[in-house]
Design a protein around this motif. Structure first.
Motif, PDB file in Angstrom:
ATOM      1  N   GLY A   1      13.362 -18.069 -13.613  1.00  0.00           N
ATOM      2  CA  GLY A   1      12.831 -16.962 -12.833  1.00  0.00           C
ATOM      3  C   GLY A   1      13.726 -16.385 -11.756  1.00  0.00           C
ATOM      4  N   PHE A   2      14.932 -16.899 -11.609  1.00  0.00           N
ATOM      5  CA  PHE A   2      15.843 -16.354 -10.607  1.00  0.00           C
ATOM      6  C   PHE A   2      16.530 -15.112 -11.148  1.00  0.00           C
ATOM      7  CE2 PHE A   2      15.456 -20.777  -9.338  1.00  0.00           C
ATOM      8  CZ  PHE A   2      15.366 -20.702  -7.959  1.00  0.00           C
ATOM      9  N   SER A   3      16.821 -14.181 -10.259  1.00  0.00           N
ATOM     10  CA  SER A   3      17.586 -12.993 -10.615  1.00  0.00           C
ATOM     11  C   SER A   3      19.065 -13.330 -10.492  1.00  0.00           C
ATOM     12  CB  SER A   3      17.227 -11.829  -9.683  1.00  0.00           C
ATOM     13  OG  SER A   3      18.047 -10.713  -9.937  1.00  0.00           O
ATOM     14  N   VAL A   4      19.745 -13.463 -11.630  1.00  0.00           N
ATOM     15  CA  VAL A   4      21.118 -13.966 -11.654  1.00  0.00           C
ATOM     16  C   VAL A   4      22.083 -12.883 -12.136  1.00  0.00           C
ATOM     17  CG1 VAL A   4      22.668 -15.739 -12.564  1.00  0.00           C
ATOM     18  CG2 VAL A   4      20.256 -16.283 -12.154  1.00  0.00           C
ATOM     19  N   ARG A   5      23.102 -12.609 -11.328  1.00  0.00           N
ATOM     20  CA  ARG A   5      24.202 -11.744 -11.750  1.00  0.00           C
ATOM     21  C   ARG A   5      25.436 -12.618 -11.909  1.00  0.00           C
ATOM     22  NH1 ARG A   5      22.412  -8.111  -7.470  1.00  0.00           N
ATOM     23  NH2 ARG A   5      24.215  -8.789  -6.249  1.00  0.00           N
ATOM     24  N   GLY A   6      25.999 -12.627 -13.115  1.00  0.00           N
ATOM     25  CA  GLY A   6      27.097 -13.538 -13.387  1.00  0.00           C
ATOM     26  C   GLY A   6      28.392 -12.858 -13.749  1.00  0.00           C
ATOM     27  N   TYR A   7      29.489 -13.507 -13.349  1.00  0.00           N
ATOM     28  CA  TYR A   7      30.814 -13.000 -13.702  1.00  0.00           C
ATOM     29  C   TYR A   7      31.686 -14.131 -14.224  1.00  0.00           C
ATOM     30  CZ  TYR A   7      35.529 -11.271 -13.638  1.00  0.00           C
ATOM     31  OH  TYR A   7      36.800 -10.942 -14.033  1.00  0.00           O
ATOM     32  N   ASP A   8      32.473 -13.789 -15.248  1.00  0.00           N
ATOM     33  CA  ASP A   8      33.514 -14.666 -15.774  1.00  0.00           C
ATOM     34  C   ASP A   8      34.590 -13.755 -16.341  1.00  0.00           C
ATOM     35  OD1 ASP A   8      33.797 -17.800 -16.660  1.00  0.00           O
ATOM     36  OD2 ASP A   8      34.803 -16.475 -18.090  1.00  0.00           O
ATOM     37  N   VAL A   9      35.823 -14.222 -16.372  1.00  0.00           N
ATOM     38  CA  VAL A   9      36.890 -13.395 -16.927  1.00  0.00           C
ATOM     39  C   VAL A   9      36.683 -13.141 -18.421  1.00  0.00           C
ATOM     40  CG1 VAL A   9      38.610 -14.076 -15.223  1.00  0.00           C
ATOM     41  CG2 VAL A   9      38.338 -15.445 -17.297  1.00  0.00           C
ATOM     42  N   ARG A  10      35.907 -14.004 -19.087  1.00  0.00           N
ATOM     43  CA  ARG A  10      35.664 -13.845 -20.529  1.00  0.00           C
ATOM     44  C   ARG A  10      34.426 -12.989 -20.760  1.00  0.00           C
ATOM     45  NH1 ARG A  10      36.177 -20.236 -20.773  1.00  0.00           N
ATOM     46  NH2 ARG A  10      34.875 -19.768 -18.978  1.00  0.00           N
ATOM     47  N   ALA A  11      34.626 -11.889 -21.469  1.00  0.00           N
ATOM     48  CA  ALA A  11      33.520 -10.969 -21.744  1.00  0.00           C
ATOM     49  C   ALA A  11      32.421 -11.647 -22.547  1.00  0.00           C
ATOM     50  CB  ALA A  11      34.033  -9.740 -22.494  1.00  0.00           C
TER      51      ALA A  11
ATOM     52  N   ALA B   1      18.600 -11.984  -5.030  1.00  0.00           N
ATOM     53  CA  ALA B   1      19.576 -12.089  -6.112  1.00  0.00           C
ATOM     54  C   ALA B   1      20.529 -13.255  -5.880  1.00  0.00           C
ATOM     55  CB  ALA B   1      20.351 -10.792  -6.239  1.00  0.00           C
ATOM     56  N   ILE B   2      20.910 -13.893  -6.978  1.00  0.00           N
ATOM     57  CA  ILE B   2      21.872 -14.984  -6.952  1.00  0.00           C
ATOM     58  C   ILE B   2      23.094 -14.559  -7.754  1.00  0.00           C
ATOM     59  CG2 ILE B   2      22.352 -17.344  -7.696  1.00  0.00           C
ATOM     60  CD1 ILE B   2      19.414 -17.959  -7.285  1.00  0.00           C
ATOM     61  N   ALA B   3      24.267 -14.702  -7.165  1.00  0.00           N
ATOM     62  CA  ALA B   3      25.519 -14.439  -7.871  1.00  0.00           C
ATOM     63  C   ALA B   3      26.052 -15.762  -8.406  1.00  0.00           C
ATOM     64  CB  ALA B   3      26.535 -13.807  -6.928  1.00  0.00           C
ATOM     65  N   PHE B   4      26.612 -15.710  -9.606  1.00  0.00           N
ATOM     66  CA  PHE B   4      27.166 -16.920 -10.222  1.00  0.00           C
ATOM     67  C   PHE B   4      28.525 -16.556 -10.797  1.00  0.00           C
ATOM     68  CE2 PHE B   4      27.819 -20.700 -12.488  1.00  0.00           C
ATOM     69  CZ  PHE B   4      26.808 -21.613 -12.212  1.00  0.00           C
ATOM     70  N   VAL B   5      29.575 -17.196 -10.299  1.00  0.00           N
ATOM     71  CA  VAL B   5      30.928 -16.931 -10.784  1.00  0.00           C
ATOM     72  C   VAL B   5      31.493 -18.198 -11.416  1.00  0.00           C
ATOM     73  CG1 VAL B   5      33.279 -16.268 -10.158  1.00  0.00           C
ATOM     74  CG2 VAL B   5      31.329 -15.142  -9.057  1.00  0.00           C
ATOM     75  N   GLY B   6      31.913 -18.068 -12.671  1.00  0.00           N
ATOM     76  CA  GLY B   6      32.444 -19.202 -13.420  1.00  0.00           C
ATOM     77  C   GLY B   6      31.490 -19.617 -14.520  1.00  0.00           C
ATOM     78  N   LEU B   7      31.513 -18.877 -15.640  1.00  0.00           N
ATOM     79  CA  LEU B   7      30.566 -19.121 -16.735  1.00  0.00           C
ATOM     80  C   LEU B   7      31.249 -19.876 -17.870  1.00  0.00           C
ATOM     81  CD1 LEU B   7      28.913 -15.572 -16.745  1.00  0.00           C
ATOM     82  CD2 LEU B   7      28.057 -17.651 -15.623  1.00  0.00           C
TER      83      LEU B   7
END
Length: 294
Positions: free
Chosen positions: A26-36, A5-11
Motif C-alpha cells: 500500500g505504499f506509494s513507491v517511486r523507484g529508480y535504477d540505471v536498468r530500464a 511518497a517513498i523513493a527507492f533507488v537501487g532496484l
C-alpha cells in the motif's frame, strides 16, 4: 505522521523485491535504477518508474537506498541532487552494506541539510527480500525510528533498533557479515576434506546438520556446494566487498580479525579466477584448487 511518497533507488536483486513489497503493502513507491528493465518491473509490481534519482525523490517523505556501496549512495544524494529534492525533514534510509565511517560522513551531510538519517543495513539475502522477512539493524533517534517503522515492518520480520548514532547499524552488519563469511568458508573447508577422502557428501551433510557442528550457513550453503551451478542468492563478490568492509572496521577500531582476513582471501581467490558472480557457496572451488581437485 502518515508517510507520503517513498523513493527507492537501487532496484537490483534485493532492491527490486523490497520496493515491490512496499508497493504491494500500500505504499506509494517511486523507484529508480540505471536498468530500464528493473524500473519496468517495479511498475508492473504497482510502483512508479522514475527517470532519475531526483525525480524519484521529488517531495518524497522517505528515500531508501539499496545501492552497491557508499560511493553510489553519495552520488545519488549529493551528486544527482536527490537529497535536496526530498520533502523537508524527510528520512534517508541507507540499507546497503557500507563501512561505518562512510555512513557517519553521509549522515552528517544529510542532517546538515535538514533531513533525517537512518543507518539501516539488512540481512537475509534475496530470499528474505522476496519474502519480506529481512532482518533490519537500524540506528537513528527514537523519534525517527518510530516514524519509519511502518516502512521497515513492510520489508522485514526482525526489526532491531541497535542504537541512536549513525554507523552503529553498519557496525552490527559488519559483525554479522564477519560470521557469515567465516561460516561459509569453514563449511567449504570441511566439505572439501570430506570430498578429498571420497565419502558421500550428502551423508556427511546430513550428519553435520544434526550435530553440534551445525550452523545456519552449513545447512543453507552446504547443499549448494554440492551443486555444479546453484542459483545465485548471494554472489562471491558480495563477500569480497563485505569482508573488506569488516576488515576496514577492524582497522578503524584496531581490532585483530585473522579469521575474517583469511576468509576474505579465499573469496578473493575465487573471484580472481573469474567466478565472482557465482553463488558464494562456490568458494569451495578455491579449496578444490588448493587440494588439486579441480
Amino acid at each position: 505522521m502518515a508517510l507520503g511518497a517513498i523513493a527507492f533507488v537501487g532496484l537490483g536483486s534485493m532492491g527490486l523485491p523490497m520496493a515491490s513489497n512496499l508497493a504491494a503493502k500500500g505504499f506509494s513507491v517511486r523507484g529508480y535504477d540505471v536498468r530500464a528493465e528493473s524500473r519496468a518491473a517495479l511498475a508492473r509490481a504497482g510502483g512508479t518508474e522514475a527517470g532519475s534519482p531526483t525525480e524519484a525523490a521529488a517531495g518524497a517523505d522517505a528515500l531508501l537506498l539499496m545501492v552497491v556501496n557508499a560511493a553510489q549512495a553519495e552520488a545519488v544524494l549529493f551528486g544527482e541532487g536527490a537529497l535536496a529534492a526530498l520533502a523537508p525533514e524527510a528520512a534517508v534510509i541507507l540499507m546497503a552494506t557500507c563501512p561505518p565511517e562512510a555512513v557517519v560522513r553521509i549522515a552528517e551531510r544529510v542532517e546538515a541539510a535538514g533531513r533525517r538519517f537512518v543507518d539501516a543495513p539488512v540481512s537475509g539475502g534475496v530470499v528474505g527480500a522476496e519474502g519480506g522477512t529481512l532482518t533490519v539493524m537500524a540506528a537513528t533517534s527514537e523519534e525517527t525510528f518510530a516514524r519509519v517503522r511502518p516502512i521497515l515492518d513492510a520489508l522485514g520480520t526482525r526489526i532491531f533498533h541497535v542504537g541512536t548514532k549513525p554507523g552503529q547499524g553498519a557496525t552490527v552488519k559488519a559483525v554479522n557479515q564477519l560470521l557469515c563469511g567465516v561460516h561459509i568458508v569453514a563449511t567449504a573447508e570441511a566439505l572439501s576434506l570430506a570430498e578429498q577422502v571420497g565419502v558421500d557428501l550428502g551423508v556427511v551433510l546430513e550428519i553435520l546438520s544434526g550435530s553440534s557442528a551445525a550452523s545456519w550457513m552449513l545447512r543453507d550453503r552446504g547443499p549448494r556446494m554440492l551443486e555444479e551451478t546453484p542459483r545465485v542468492t548471494s554472489a562471491v563478490d558480495i563477500f569480497v566487498k563485505d569482508l573488506g568492509i569488516v576488515l576496514e572496521a577492524g582497522r578503524d577500531q584496531k581490532a585483530a580479525l585473522p579469521l575474517a582476513s583469511l576468509a576474505h582471501q579465499l573469496f578473493l581467490a575465487t573471484s580472481g579466477r573469474g567466478e565472482g558472480l557465482l553463488d558464494d557457496s562456490q568458494v569451495i572451488r578455491s579449496y578444490r584448487k588448493l587440494n588439486g581437485q579441480g
